[in-house]
Design a protein around this motif. Structure first.
Motif, PDB file in Angstrom:
ATOM      1  N   GLN A  24       7.834 -48.563 -21.877  1.00 23.56           N
ATOM      2  CA  GLN A  24       7.801 -47.098 -21.770  1.00 23.56           C
ATOM      3  C   GLN A  24       8.482 -46.631 -20.488  1.00 23.56           C
ATOM      4  O   GLN A  24       9.197 -45.622 -20.479  1.00 23.56           O
ATOM      5  N   THR A  25       8.242 -47.376 -19.411  1.00 23.21           N
ATOM      6  CA  THR A  25       8.874 -47.007 -18.142  1.00 23.21           C
ATOM      7  C   THR A  25      10.389 -47.061 -18.269  1.00 23.21           C
ATOM      8  O   THR A  25      11.098 -46.167 -17.802  1.00 23.21           O
ATOM      9  N   ARG A  68      11.900 -36.326 -23.817  1.00 21.62           N
ATOM     10  CA  ARG A  68      11.712 -36.256 -22.374  1.00 21.62           C
ATOM     11  C   ARG A  68      10.398 -35.553 -22.102  1.00 21.62           C
ATOM     12  O   ARG A  68      10.023 -34.613 -22.797  1.00 21.62           O
ATOM     13  N   LYS A 119      11.653 -44.151 -20.069  1.00 16.99           N
ATOM     14  CA  LYS A 119      11.621 -42.969 -19.221  1.00 16.99           C
ATOM     15  C   LYS A 119      12.808 -42.970 -18.250  1.00 16.99           C
ATOM     16  O   LYS A 119      13.378 -41.921 -17.961  1.00 16.99           O
ATOM     17  N   TYR A 120      13.155 -44.141 -17.742  1.00 15.04           N
ATOM     18  CA  TYR A 120      14.328 -44.237 -16.869  1.00 15.04           C
ATOM     19  C   TYR A 120      15.566 -43.762 -17.624  1.00 15.04           C
ATOM     20  O   TYR A 120      16.405 -43.059 -17.085  1.00 15.04           O
ATOM     21  N   PRO A 158       7.887 -42.519 -12.576  1.00 15.61           N
ATOM     22  CA  PRO A 158       7.503 -43.383 -13.693  1.00 15.61           C
ATOM     23  C   PRO A 158       6.818 -44.677 -13.245  1.00 15.61           C
ATOM     24  O   PRO A 158       5.901 -45.159 -13.916  1.00 15.61           O
ATOM     25  N   HIS A 202       6.249 -34.962 -21.576  1.00 23.11           N
ATOM     26  CA  HIS A 202       5.143 -35.137 -22.531  1.00 23.11           C
ATOM     27  C   HIS A 202       4.686 -33.760 -22.954  1.00 23.11           C
ATOM     28  O   HIS A 202       3.561 -33.368 -22.658  1.00 23.11           O
ATOM     29  N   ASP A 226      15.087 -39.796 -18.233  1.00 17.63           N
ATOM     30  CA  ASP A 226      14.945 -38.860 -17.122  1.00 17.63           C
ATOM     31  C   ASP A 226      15.657 -39.258 -15.837  1.00 17.63           C
ATOM     32  O   ASP A 226      15.961 -38.407 -15.018  1.00 17.63           O
TER      33      ASP A 226
END
Lengths: 429, 335
Positions: free
Chosen positions: A413-414, B104, A417-418, A392, B106, A421
């Protein structure tokens, strides 16, 4: 005689160090020395270092090791760094084909340890006899146990082209990002080259974040901090360097390679990179040798300078036959002894992890130049998910630097994502 | 294994069924014996992994939670094992909803890329392959030499071509940009934009894939009886009319097969995207298979998520193949 001489000096040096250790040192040394020949084993070692630049030096060390331990055969295998992590995991999970010893990148150790692939080395000679730098050793510790020993440590620093600096009339290395921006302008006007090439890799964004006092996650409170104000401020500085023209726009694909080519050809004045490239840069005829290479700590942000600690560790595969343990620890002990590390530092310019090694290489400028950079190095959060941080982050760096995306939005956004994911059990602030 | 045990103790067949089964076995036992190895191998290599993959996509299985207990060994013999508190468990459709809602990964971006990538590649493959095949089907000097030369890209391993093309497209040092500059045009930052990066990947794959199409279509062309052309010529048709009404229908059986094959291959064409664009910029040219690969093999291996990708890819291809077959059937094609 010529061949045996280095071996003999090495032996003498080891004996010296052992006796210098004090405590039970003398008894240990006397009982150890005859032991060397009685150790019999074959150890497979996966080396992930560069096979052309670095490999020969490590093979030379193995020869010296064998002069002391004639009956320990080291089966040296060069495994490309990019493949080693997956290859090792596949082999370890299958229960066959894994090496006894692996040169593992720092972030891999907690990951492998959590999966049960590694022997804890607590209590073995290699840990008690050699004294390692604390930050370097920190990546080997997981859940209170030590799963490896550091082979080489590194960090990021500012590397610059002295000749171009002279042409631009700059007398000393920039100490802050603002200095970098001003110097880049001078380089452009007077030396007609680009100021600094920022490659769009997430790892290389960490100095900007650390400079403002940021970090990726807080392992104590289990929070994701990648979208903190400090980090956003830091990334804005990086983006501003590109937008203002101090840095050329990096390429999304293979920007690291582009950075190195441009720097070696003298087409860019400064880069942020690590000691592992020193030999490579000095060797390039277009660059002008090591004398032309300036090395300084990473420029500081508002909270001071900070660069990530990287490097590699030796780890022992938990599927290895227990009978080989003595040979394995003897090998690790030899490879990370002050003499061996000083040899590697001399040959390759890599930074030793054994404190005592620094005394032996006092006159080696290639290494001492990094000492100041190492002083501002910061340990990363060593959790098994550590290797997942950078996917990411790479994406973020590309978006911000190459595509000029909004910093706040991209870092948010990062962080999301952390959460999704990387570390789902951590909280977003 | 004898015939009676093959029927299994679990089944309680009536006397009539057992009799019939025994009769067929008695009569056709050699046939069963012949296909048994195939069934066994197919089961082991295809069916078992497939079923397992589908099952895994309903769990949260990753590298870290697959073991029942986590053991830590210390040199010297000590070993401590603790039960894994995060042992994997069933999560139902969780992975699917996560992926399909964009929680999760894309998925939709990847799907869009995959569709664009597949359509562009297959279309160009087919059209260029058809053009070359028509040219090579005539008689002219050095024809066999051209045939060999045009097959060369196919013989080169895909990753070699991928690296070569990646270098050609290198924005700073690549041949393509230096040609553009010499022509007085602006250099293009190929990998900094989604569609230019996709273009680079498609160009590479077209170069790689055209020879196959060309050879397949050439074979098809040669199977069209020349009498048809002679008859058409007698009727005073133009070359275009002959192409439309003789060549194309004559090629239909070949075309329908190679397009279906090409679509499936391109859909799952991993090395080109992975090596040429690497998903850059910022993952915008990633396709479904590379996304699945990253879930499975980058960092901590997320088996369940990768399996979910796999099942979705398989489902898409099955739907596509079924629709394609139906469309062909409606045109009277049988296969």
């Amino acid at each position: 005689m010529r061949r045996t001489l280095p071996g003999l000096t090495g032996l003498a040096a080891v004996a010296l160090v052992l006796s210098a250790c004090g405590g039970g040192g003398t008894t240990a040394a006397s009982s150890d020395t005859p032991d060397h020949a009685s150790l019999k084993a074959t150890l497979t070692w996966w080396d992930t270092s560069d096979p052309t630049n670095e490999g020969p030096a490590f093979k030379e060390l193995i020869k010296r090791f064998n002069a002391e331990y004639p009956n320990v055969k080291i089966n040296y295998q060069s495994v490309p760094f990019g493949e080693a992590q997956n290859k090792f995991k596949t082999a370890a999970e299958a229960g066959e084909g894994a090496p006894d010893i692996l040169r593992a990148e720092v972030a891999w150790v907690p990951e492998f340890a959590a999966a049960g692939h590694l022997y804890a080395l607590d209590g073995s000679d290699v840990l008690t006899k050699n004294h390692y730098l604390d930050t370097a050793l920190s990546s080997d510790v997981y859940n209170g146990k030590t799963y490896g020993v550091p082979q080489v440590t590194d960090t990021l620093g500012l590397m610059y082209n002295k000749k171009l600096f002279k042409e631009a009339g700059i007398t000393e290395a920039p100490a802050t990002w603002a200095d970098v921006k001003a110097d880049a302008k001078l380089l452009k006007q007077k030396a007609h080259v680009d100021g600094i090439y920022l490659n769009s890799g997430g790892y290389f964004m960490l100095p900007f974040m650390y400079g403002e006092g940021g970090d990726l996650v807080d392992t104590d409170t289990k929070t994701i901090e990648v979208a903190s104000k400090a980090n956003k401020d830091g990334i804005r500085i990086a983006q501003d360097l590109v937008k203002s023209g101090a840095a050329p726009k990096p390429d999304a694909n293979d920007s690291y390679g582009t950075m190195m080519t441009l720097f070696k050809e003298g087409k860019v004045g400064m880069v942020i990179n690590g000691p592992w490239e020193v030999a490579n840069i000095s060797k390039d005829p277009k660059f002008g040798g090591f004398d032309n290479l300036g090395i300084a700590p990473v420029p500081a942000g508002s909270q001071g300078a900070g660069a990530p600690v990287g490097g590699h560790n030796y780890v022992v595969y938990s599927g290895m036959d227990e009978k080989k343990a003595d040979a394995a620890t003897a090998f690790l002990e030899f490879m990370t002894s002050p003499e061996s590390e000083a040899f590697i530092a001399d040959k390759l310019g890599l930074l030793p992890t054994n404190e005592a090694a620094y005394d032996l290489i006092k006159d080696n400028e290639r290494v001492t130049a990094w000492k100041s950079a190492l002083d501002v190095a910061k340990a990363r959060p060593w959790i098994p998910e550590g290797g997942l941080f950078f996917g990411p982050l790479d994406e973020m760096a590309t978006k911000v630097l190459v595509q000029g995306a909004d910093v706040d939005k991209t870092l948010d956004q990062t962080a999301a994502k952390y959460k999704a994911d990387v570390v789902p059990e951590y909280d977003l602030p | 294994m004898s015939a009676s045990s093959a029927a299994g103790p679990g089944v309680t067949p009536g006397p009539v069924r057992r009799g019939r089964l025994r009769r067929t076995l008695d009569r056709h036992w050699y046939a069963w014996a012949m296909v048994a190895p195939t069934i066994f191998v197919l089961g082991a290599l295809v069916l078992y992994p497939l079923v397992r993959g589908v099952l895994q996509s309903f769990t949260n299985l990753t590298e870290t939670n697959q073991r029942a207990e986590v053991c830590s060994k210390t040199l010297g013999g000590a070993q401590s094992c603790t039960p894994n508190p995060d042992r994997w468990h069933w999560v139902g459709l969780h992975n699917y909803t996560d992926l399909l809602t964009g929680e999760r990964g894309h998925f939709w971006l990847l799907l869009g890329n995959t569709v664009v990538w597949t359509v562009a590649c297959v279309l160009l493959h087919y059209l260029i392959g058809l053009g070359l095949a028509v040219v090579l089907n005539r008689n002219f000097r050095g024809r066999s030499l051209y045939r060999v030369l045009l097959i060369v890209p196919w013989a080169v391993p895909a990753f070699v071509s991928a690296f070569a093309w990646k270098f050609l497209f290198n924005p700073k040092f690549g041949l393509i940009n230096s040609i553009l500059v010499n022509l007085g045009l602006d250099p293009v930052e190929w990998f900094n934009h989604r569609w230019t990066a996709m273009f680079a990947a498609v160009a590479t794959n077209v170069w790689l894939g055209v020879p196959f199409m060309m050879v397949a279509i050439l074979g098809g062309l040669q199977s069209i009886p020349s009498e048809l052309y002679e008859a058409a010529e007698m009727d005073g048709t133009s070359p275009w009319q002959r192409f439309r009404h003789v060549t194309l229908p004559g090629l239909r059986p070949v075309s329908s097969t190679v397009i279906l094959l090409g679509t499936i291959w391109t859909f799952n064409m991993f090395p080109i995207i992975y090596f040429v664009t690497g998903g850059q910029p910022a993952g915008e040219t990633e396709i479904l298979v590379t996304g699945s690969y990253r879930a499975a093999f980058e960092g901590l291996r997320n088996y369940s998520l990768a399996a979910t990708y796999g099942v979705l890819i398989l489902a898409l291809l099955v739907v596509y193949a079924a629709a394609y077959r139906r469309a062909l059937k409606s045109k009277g094609e049988v296969w």
